[in-house]
Design a protein around this motif. Structure first.
Motif, mmCIF file in Angstrom:
data_model
loop_
_atom_site.group_PDB
_atom_site.id
_atom_site.type_symbol
_atom_site.label_atom_id
_atom_site.label_comp_id
_atom_site.label_asym_id
_atom_site.label_seq_id
_atom_site.Cartn_x
_atom_site.Cartn_y
_atom_site.Cartn_z
ATOM 1 N N ILE A 8 45.718 25.086 45.261
ATOM 2 C CA ILE A 8 45.797 25.892 46.486
ATOM 3 C C ILE A 8 44.523 26.709 46.659
ATOM 4 N N LEU A 9 44.073 27.332 45.573
ATOM 5 C CA LEU A 9 42.863 28.153 45.640
ATOM 6 C C LEU A 9 41.654 27.318 46.074
ATOM 7 N N ALA A 10 41.537 26.101 45.483
ATOM 8 C CA ALA A 10 40.407 25.227 45.828
ATOM 9 C C ALA A 10 40.452 24.851 47.308
ATOM 10 N N GLU A 11 41.674 24.642 47.804
ATOM 11 C CA GLU A 11 41.825 24.287 49.216
ATOM 12 C C GLU A 11 41.412 25.466 50.115
ATOM 13 N N VAL A 12 41.854 26.659 49.723
ATOM 14 C CA VAL A 12 41.526 27.849 50.511
ATOM 15 C C VAL A 12 40.017 28.117 50.502
ATOM 16 N N CYS A 13 39.401 27.982 49.317
ATOM 17 C CA CYS A 13 37.970 28.275 49.194
ATOM 18 C C CYS A 13 37.109 27.108 49.668
ATOM 19 N N GLU A 14 37.745 25.960 49.861
ATOM 20 C CA GLU A 14 37.025 24.730 50.214
ATOM 21 C C GLU A 14 35.925 24.452 49.184
ATOM 22 N N GLU A 15 36.276 24.590 47.909
ATOM 23 C CA GLU A 15 35.295 24.442 46.823
ATOM 24 C C GLU A 15 36.045 24.114 45.524
ATOM 25 N N ASP A 25 33.039 35.235 40.505
ATOM 26 C CA ASP A 25 33.484 36.242 41.465
ATOM 27 C C ASP A 25 33.562 35.622 42.864
ATOM 28 N N LEU A 26 34.788 35.445 43.332
ATOM 29 C CA LEU A 26 35.011 34.705 44.577
ATOM 30 C C LEU A 26 34.481 35.429 45.811
ATOM 31 N N PHE A 27 34.503 36.756 45.769
ATOM 32 C CA PHE A 27 34.019 37.510 46.936
ATOM 33 C C PHE A 27 32.493 37.495 46.978
ATOM 34 N N GLU A 28 31.878 37.679 45.781
ATOM 35 C CA GLU A 28 30.417 37.682 45.745
ATOM 36 C C GLU A 28 29.838 36.325 46.108
ATOM 37 N N GLU A 29 30.546 35.253 45.714
ATOM 38 C CA GLU A 29 30.069 33.906 46.021
ATOM 39 C C GLU A 29 30.321 33.534 47.485
ATOM 40 N N GLY A 30 30.997 34.416 48.195
ATOM 41 C CA GLY A 30 31.287 34.136 49.607
ATOM 42 C C GLY A 30 32.377 33.085 49.790
ATOM 43 N N LEU A 31 33.204 32.887 48.756
ATOM 44 C CA LEU A 31 34.247 31.861 48.858
ATOM 45 C C LEU A 31 35.570 32.422 49.388
ATOM 46 N N ASN A 63 39.665 38.943 42.259
ATOM 47 C CA ASN A 63 38.307 38.484 42.549
ATOM 48 C C ASN A 63 37.841 37.273 41.728
ATOM 49 N N THR A 64 38.674 36.829 40.767
ATOM 50 C CA THR A 64 38.300 35.606 40.041
ATOM 51 C C THR A 64 39.501 34.652 40.005
ATOM 52 N N PRO A 65 39.234 33.334 39.853
ATOM 53 C CA PRO A 65 40.353 32.375 39.763
ATOM 54 C C PRO A 65 41.333 32.737 38.657
ATOM 55 N N GLU A 66 40.818 33.180 37.502
ATOM 56 C CA GLU A 66 41.759 33.436 36.396
ATOM 57 C C GLU A 66 42.692 34.616 36.695
ATOM 58 N N LYS A 67 42.156 35.619 37.400
ATOM 59 C CA LYS A 67 43.030 36.755 37.757
ATOM 60 C C LYS A 67 44.108 36.312 38.746
ATOM 61 N N ILE A 68 43.723 35.457 39.689
ATOM 62 C CA ILE A 68 44.689 34.975 40.676
ATOM 63 C C ILE A 68 45.792 34.177 39.983
ATOM 64 N N VAL A 69 45.392 33.286 39.068
ATOM 65 C CA VAL A 69 46.377 32.480 38.339
ATOM 66 C C VAL A 69 47.312 33.387 37.532
ATOM 67 N N ALA A 70 46.714 34.350 36.813
ATOM 68 C CA ALA A 70 47.526 35.243 35.986
ATOM 69 C C ALA A 70 48.538 36.009 36.832
ATOM 70 N N LEU A 71 48.073 36.541 37.972
ATOM 71 C CA LEU A 71 48.964 37.311 38.837
ATOM 72 C C LEU A 71 50.092 36.437 39.393
ATOM 73 N N ALA A 72 49.722 35.256 39.864
ATOM 74 C CA ALA A 72 50.719 34.361 40.449
ATOM 75 C C ALA A 72 51.733 33.897 39.397
ATOM 76 N N MET A 73 51.249 33.590 38.178
ATOM 77 C CA MET A 73 52.150 33.151 37.101
ATOM 78 C C MET A 73 53.128 34.261 36.736
ATOM 79 N N GLN A 74 52.596 35.489 36.682
ATOM 80 C CA GLN A 74 53.435 36.632 36.328
ATOM 81 C C GLN A 74 54.534 36.823 37.387
ATOM 82 N N ARG A 75 54.147 36.710 38.658
ATOM 83 C CA ARG A 75 55.117 36.834 39.747
ATOM 84 C C ARG A 75 56.173 35.743 39.700
#
Lengths: 79, 382
Positions: A8-15, A25-31, A63-75
Motif C-alpha cells: 500500500i505504501l509503495a502504491e501511495v508513494c508511487e515508488e 525519510d518519506l517527507f524529505e524525499e518528497g514521496l 516519516n519512515t516506512p518502518e515506523k508506518i509498518v510498526a504503527l499499523a501492525m500495532q493497531r
C-alpha cells in the motif's frame, strides 16, 4: 500483513524503493505529503481494516516506512 | 472592553497575571482562577448588552451539550456516519446563522469569537467520531471554549493539547521559565501591534487616495505589513498571556514573508487556521474523493482539494465578494503551485539552486501582497 502494508505504501508513494529502504525519510524525499498521508490512511482502513485517525499522529510518527509498518501492525494487533 | 485592544484591558490583565503568577510560583492550582478570569473577561469583552450576553452564554452551553452528548452516544453506539454528520452540522449551524445574518446586517447570532469557537467545537466532534477523544469533562470543555486569551480571534488550539496543559503540574523552575517566555511574547506582541502595525496603518492613509499602479502597489505592501504586525502581535500576546496559566497555545505565525512558495506561506501564515483546514477539511475531502473516485488522478484530486479548502476559508472570513475572491485566488495559486512542482522538469532540475529560490521567493511575496490587496477590499469592492 507487513508485506500488504508495504505494498500500500509503495502504491501511495508511487515508488517501490520504500519496500527496501525502510529507514528513508518519506517527507524529505518528497514521496509523502498531506495528500499522500490521507490516501495512506484511507487505503489502510479500506483494504486492511486498520483505522488510524489523521490527528492522532504527528509527522514524526510516520516519516519512515518502518515506523508506518510498526504503527499499523500495532493497531492491527489491538483490533 | 476589547481584549488586547485597549489600555484598560492591559490594566486588568496585569492584575490577573500577577495573581496567576503568585499561585504558579507557589505551585498551586490555577484552574479555578483561569475559569473565573475567562468568564469575567469574556463578559467584559461583550459589554453590558443583555442580548449579546445571552447569545454568547447560550452558544457556549449549546456547544458543550452537543459535545458531551455526542461523546456518550459515540461510546455507546459506536462509529455511525449519520449521527456524526448530524452533530457536526448542529455544531456549525450557529456560525452559518451568524454569517448569513451578518451579511444581511441583522444583529442576530453576532457572538464574540464565534468564528474561532466553531473551529474548536467542530474539532472536538470530529475527533470524538475518529475515536481520538475518549473522555471529556464538562470543566475541560468549558475552559477550552472560554479561555480568554484566545476567545475572540484565536490562535485555534486543539482540545487534547489544551487539556493536557491545563492538567499539567509545573515545578517552580519550569513555571518561572514559562513566565519569562510569556512576558517576552507579551512585550514583542505589544510592540508589533501598537508600534509597528500603527506605523503601517498611518502609511495606508497616505497612499489610499490615488488609484495608480504605484499607489496600489504601495497600498498592498502597507496593508500586508499592517495586517501581519497587527494580527501576529495580537496572537503573540494571546500566547504569552496563556503561558502564565501554564497553557502553551501554539503560535500563529512563523516568518511568513520568507516563504519560497505559496504552500510554504500557508505553513507560516495564520498557522493554526490553515492547519485546522488541512486536517479537518482538505485531508478529509481528499480521502472521500479518492474513496469514491471523483477525479481521474491524484494531481487533480489535490488541486480540487486546494480549491474547495481555500474557497471555504474565504467564505468563513465573511460572505463578502472580496473575501470569497481572496479564497478562490489562494486556491488557484496552491493548485498551480502543485501542478508546477509535480510536473515541471525545470522545477525538479533547479529547485535546489540559489537563484531559483531567490526568484521563487520574489514571485511568492508579490503574489501574497496582491492577495492582501484583494482581501483589503481596496482593489474591488463587491
Amino acid at each position: 500483513m507487513e508485506d500488504k502494508i508495504l505494498d500500500i505504501l509503495a502504491e501511495v508513494c508511487e515508488e517501490d524503493e520504500v519496500k527496501d529502504d525502510l529507514s528513508m525519510d518519506l517527507f524529505e524525499e518528497g514521496l509523502l505529503d498531506s495528500l499522500g498521508v490521507a490516501q495512506l490512511l484511507m487505503e489502510l482502513e479500506d483494504n486492511l481494516g486498520i483505522v488510524i485517525a489523521l490527528t492522532e499522529i504527528e509527522k514524526e510518527d510516520i516519516n519512515t516506512p518502518e515506523k508506518i509498518v510498526a504503527l499499523a501492525m500495532q493497531r492491527n494487533a489491538e483490533g | 472592553m476589547s481584549l488586547f485592544g485597549e489600555f484598560s484591558f492591559f490594566g486588568v490583565l496585569a492584575i490577573v497575571l500577577t495573581v496567576a503568577f503568585i499561585l504558579g510560583v507557589f505551585e498551586k492550582k490555577q484552574n479555578w482562577l483561569l475559569l473565573i478570569c475567562s468568564i469575567a473577561l469574556d463578559v467584559c469583552a461583550i459589554g453590558c448588552d443583555v442580548r449579546s450576553l445571552l447569545f454568547f452564554g447560550g452558544y457556549v452551553v449549546w456547544e458543550i451539550v452537543l459535545s458531551m452528548s455526542y461523546l456518550r452516544i459515540r461510546t455507546e453506539k459506536g462509529r455511525k456516519g449519520k449521527t456524526y454528520a448530524l452533530f457536526l452540522i448542529l455544531s456549525i449551524l450557529p456560525l452559518v446563522f451568524s454569517k448569513v445574518f451578518g451579511a444581511m446586517h441583522v444583529p442576530l447570532f453576532q457572538i464574540l469569537g464565534i468564528s474561532y469557537l466553531t473551529f474548536k467545537s467542530a474539532q472536538v466532534i470530529i475527533e470524538i467520531y475518529d475515536g481520538v477523544i475518549k473522555e471529556l469533562s464538562l470543566s475541560d470543555m468549558a475552559q477550552f471554549l472560554l479561555f480568554f486569551p484566545a476567545v475572540s480571534s484565536g490562535p485555534i488550539d486543539r482540545s487534547r493539547r489544551f487539556t493536557e496543559d491545563l492538567n499539567k503540574e509545573y515545578t517552580r523552575r519550569e513555571y518561572l521559565t514559562l513566565c519569562g517566555d510569556g512576558l517576552e511574547q507579551l512585550l514583542i506582541g505589544f510592540l508589533y501591534k501598537f508600534v509597528i502595525s500603527s506605523l503601517f496603518f498611518d502609511l495606508l492613509e497616505l497612499v489610499q487616495e490615488e488609484r495608480s499602479f504605484l499607489y496600489m502597489t504601495a497600498y498592498a505592501w502597507c496593508y500586508g505589513l499592517y495586517m501581519f504586525f497587527d494580527f501576529a502581535g495580537y496572537s503573540r500576546m494571546a500566547v504569552g498571556a496563556g503561558y502564565f496559566f501554564g497553557i502553551k497555545t501554539p503560535h500563529n505565525f512563523n516568518l511568513p514573508f520568507i516563504s519560497k512558495d505559496i504552500k510554504e506561506f500557508w505553513d507560516r501564515w495564520h498557522i493554526t487556521l490553515s492547519h485546522w483546514f488541512r486536517d479537518f477539511l482538505y485531508s478529509r475531502f481528499v480521502m472521500q474523493s479518492m474513496r469514491h473516485k471523483w477525479f481521474k488522478d491524484r494531481l487533480t484530486t489535490a488541486c480540487a482539494g486546494f480549491l474547495v479548502n481555500m474557497l471555504v476559508m474565504g467564505i468563513w472570513h465573511g460572505l463578502t465578494g472580496y473575501y470569497i475572491l481572496y479564497g478562490l485566488y489562494h486556491g488557484i495559486l496552491l493548485a498551480a503551485n502543485e501542478v508546477w512542482q509535480k510536473k515541471s522538469k525545470f522545477y525538479k532540475k533547479h529547485k535546489k539552486e540559489k537563484w531559483y529560490q531567490a526568484v521563487s521567493w520574489a514571485v511568492t511575496i508579490h503574489l501574497v501582497m496582491f492577495g492582501f490587496l484583494i482581501f483589503s477590499g481596496h482593489l474591488i469592492q463587491i
